[in-house]
Design an enzyme around this catalytic site. Sequence first.
Site, PDB file in Angstrom:
ATOM      1  N   HIS A  48      12.897  -2.407  -0.577  1.00 12.44           N
ATOM      2  CA  HIS A  48      12.160  -1.781  -1.846  1.00 12.44           C
ATOM      3  C   HIS A  48      12.834  -0.767  -2.498  1.00 12.44           C
ATOM      4  O   HIS A  48      13.440   0.070  -1.706  1.00 12.44           O
ATOM      5  CB  HIS A  48      10.776  -1.381  -1.093  1.00 12.44           C
ATOM      6  CG  HIS A  48      10.109  -0.988  -2.256  1.00 12.44           C
ATOM      7  ND1 HIS A  48       9.958   0.187  -3.073  1.00 12.44           N
ATOM      8  CD2 HIS A  48       8.811  -1.451  -2.975  1.00 12.44           C
ATOM      9  CE1 HIS A  48       8.998   0.113  -3.960  1.00 12.44           C
ATOM     10  NE2 HIS A  48       8.208  -0.854  -3.879  1.00 12.44           N
ATOM     11  N   GLY A 105       1.790  -2.497  -6.211  1.00  9.66           N
ATOM     12  CA  GLY A 105       1.319  -1.290  -5.495  1.00  9.66           C
ATOM     13  C   GLY A 105       0.051  -0.588  -5.804  1.00  9.66           C
ATOM     14  O   GLY A 105      -0.880  -1.160  -5.304  1.00  9.66           O
ATOM     15  N   GLY A 106      -0.008   0.150  -6.682  1.00 12.03           N
ATOM     16  CA  GLY A 106      -1.162   0.991  -7.131  1.00 12.03           C
ATOM     17  C   GLY A 106      -2.583  -0.052  -7.377  1.00 12.03           C
ATOM     18  O   GLY A 106      -3.222   0.697  -6.802  1.00 12.03           O
ATOM     19  N   TRP A 159       0.839  -1.314  -0.037  1.00 12.21           N
ATOM     20  CA  TRP A 159      -0.043  -0.039   0.054  1.00 12.21           C
ATOM     21  C   TRP A 159       0.804   1.316   0.029  1.00 12.21           C
ATOM     22  O   TRP A 159       0.233   2.465  -0.157  1.00 12.21           O
ATOM     23  CB  TRP A 159      -0.895   0.106   0.983  1.00 12.21           C
ATOM     24  CG  TRP A 159      -1.975  -1.121   1.228  1.00 12.21           C
ATOM     25  CD1 TRP A 159      -2.216  -2.177   0.316  1.00 12.21           C
ATOM     26  CD2 TRP A 159      -3.093  -1.229   2.148  1.00 12.21           C
ATOM     27  NE1 TRP A 159      -3.228  -2.779   0.619  1.00 12.21           N
ATOM     28  CE2 TRP A 159      -3.821  -2.263   1.965  1.00 12.21           C
ATOM     29  CE3 TRP A 159      -3.518  -0.473   3.342  1.00 12.21           C
ATOM     30  CZ2 TRP A 159      -4.834  -2.611   2.577  1.00 12.21           C
ATOM     31  CZ3 TRP A 159      -4.471  -0.812   4.064  1.00 12.21           C
ATOM     32  CH2 TRP A 159      -5.116  -1.864   3.527  1.00 12.21           C
ATOM     33  N   LYS A 160       2.129   1.079   0.330  1.00  7.46           N
ATOM     34  CA  LYS A 160       2.978   2.311   0.394  1.00  7.46           C
ATOM     35  C   LYS A 160       2.465   3.355   1.403  1.00  7.46           C
ATOM     36  O   LYS A 160       1.861   2.961   2.513  1.00  7.46           O
ATOM     37  CB  LYS A 160       3.426   2.827  -1.078  1.00  7.46           C
ATOM     38  CG  LYS A 160       3.677   1.882  -1.867  1.00  7.46           C
ATOM     39  CD  LYS A 160       4.340   2.177  -3.436  1.00  7.46           C
ATOM     40  CE  LYS A 160       4.694   1.075  -4.092  1.00  7.46           C
ATOM     41  NZ  LYS A 160       5.457   1.614  -5.522  1.00  7.46           N
ATOM     42  N   GLU A 176      11.652  -6.229  -9.307  1.00 10.05           N
ATOM     43  CA  GLU A 176      10.997  -5.200  -9.413  1.00 10.05           C
ATOM     44  C   GLU A 176      11.792  -4.208 -10.265  1.00 10.05           C
ATOM     45  O   GLU A 176      12.395  -3.508  -9.703  1.00 10.05           O
ATOM     46  CB  GLU A 176      10.289  -4.429  -8.329  1.00 10.05           C
ATOM     47  CG  GLU A 176       9.658  -5.196  -7.375  1.00 10.05           C
ATOM     48  CD  GLU A 176       8.679  -4.262  -6.365  1.00 10.05           C
ATOM     49  OE1 GLU A 176       7.316  -4.578  -6.325  1.00 10.05           O
ATOM     50  OE2 GLU A 176       9.108  -3.718  -5.774  1.00 10.05           O
ATOM     51  N   GLY A 178       5.293   1.985 -10.802  1.00  7.20           N
ATOM     52  CA  GLY A 178       4.240   3.121 -10.845  1.00  7.20           C
ATOM     53  C   GLY A 178       4.326   4.019 -11.806  1.00  7.20           C
ATOM     54  O   GLY A 178       3.994   5.155 -11.910  1.00  7.20           O
TER      55      GLY A 178
HETATM   56  P1  PGA Z   1       3.390  -0.564  -8.640  1.00  9.30           P
HETATM   57  O1  PGA Z   1       4.176  -0.864  -7.455  1.00  9.30           O
HETATM   58  O2  PGA Z   1       2.516  -1.910  -8.925  1.00  9.30           O
HETATM   59  O3  PGA Z   1       2.555   0.768  -8.262  1.00  9.30           O
HETATM   60  O4  PGA Z   1       4.158  -0.241  -9.826  1.00  9.30           O
HETATM   61  C1  PGA Z   1       4.961  -1.922  -6.999  1.00  9.30           C
HETATM   62  C2  PGA Z   1       5.895  -1.914  -6.058  1.00  9.30           C
HETATM   63  O5  PGA Z   1       6.439  -0.803  -5.785  1.00  9.30           O
HETATM   64  O6  PGA Z   1       5.854  -2.757  -5.365  1.00  9.30           O
END
Ligand code: PGA
Length: 249
Positions: free
Chosen positions: A95, A234-235, A10-11, A167, A173
């Site tokens: 991360h 993430g998003g 979720w950041k 990643e 993102g």
């Molecule tokens: P994202 O992020 O799916 O928004 O690209 C992935 C992550 O940073 O773990």
Amino acid sequence: MRKPIIAGNWKMNKTIEEAKELVMNLKKPFSEMQDREIVICPPFVLLTTMRNIIKESNIKLGAQNMFWEEKGAYTGEISPLMLKNIGCEYVIIGHSERRAYFGETNETVNKKIKAALFHNLKPIICVGEKLAEREKGITEKIIKKQITEGLTNLSAKEMLNIVIAYEPVWAIGTGKTATSEQAQEVHKFIRNLLSEKYGKNIAEEIRIQYGGSVNHKNIADLMSQVDIDGALVGGASLKAKSFTKIVEF
Ligand code: PGA
């Protein structure tokens, strides 16, 4: 057989009300799913509330970071003991956002992994190259360095409790996902590295997630690759509908 693992990172998002709404909407669709692991990684301040909501559900709890010491004068930090104590099973370590903005290095990643394992937390260790590195053709060199230095002095048995997340930084993102072939190539490279270091049997057990603009449209294709065992999202993990579709891939 490696059980797929889909984790939502979720950041720094969600107020407590927003988080409650999201997670309430995730519980039901996931209640029958036994063939995959589902993890949510909310910000620290939401962990306890989320734990109470997902109790007796299929959803597991993870944190997004931690410090390596157990307790003491480290203002602003959170320890592995605290995370374990409130019911976390997983913790994201290294991360790329932490490496880019908060000075995380392969050395600190290694310290954190060891501390997490000591406290029976399962680390999700992130690795990945930047765009300039991919363009220079040094992706494998970068990944190898992150894996070898980050995983220094871990036993084969300890490796069974870790998850690796590949990643590519340029895909996080940005809406630019690596193609499933590009991702598979790096996943295979990582598995070969693990095999050289810990033996084939161990390497075959370790789950490697892909992360970087994963959505409900690209997940099936990514998951069809032999060495892709899940996703760090993430998003698209911030909305119940999109995260549900991803988990159901
Ligand atoms: P994202 O992020 O799916 O928004 O690209 C992935 C992550 O940073 O773990």
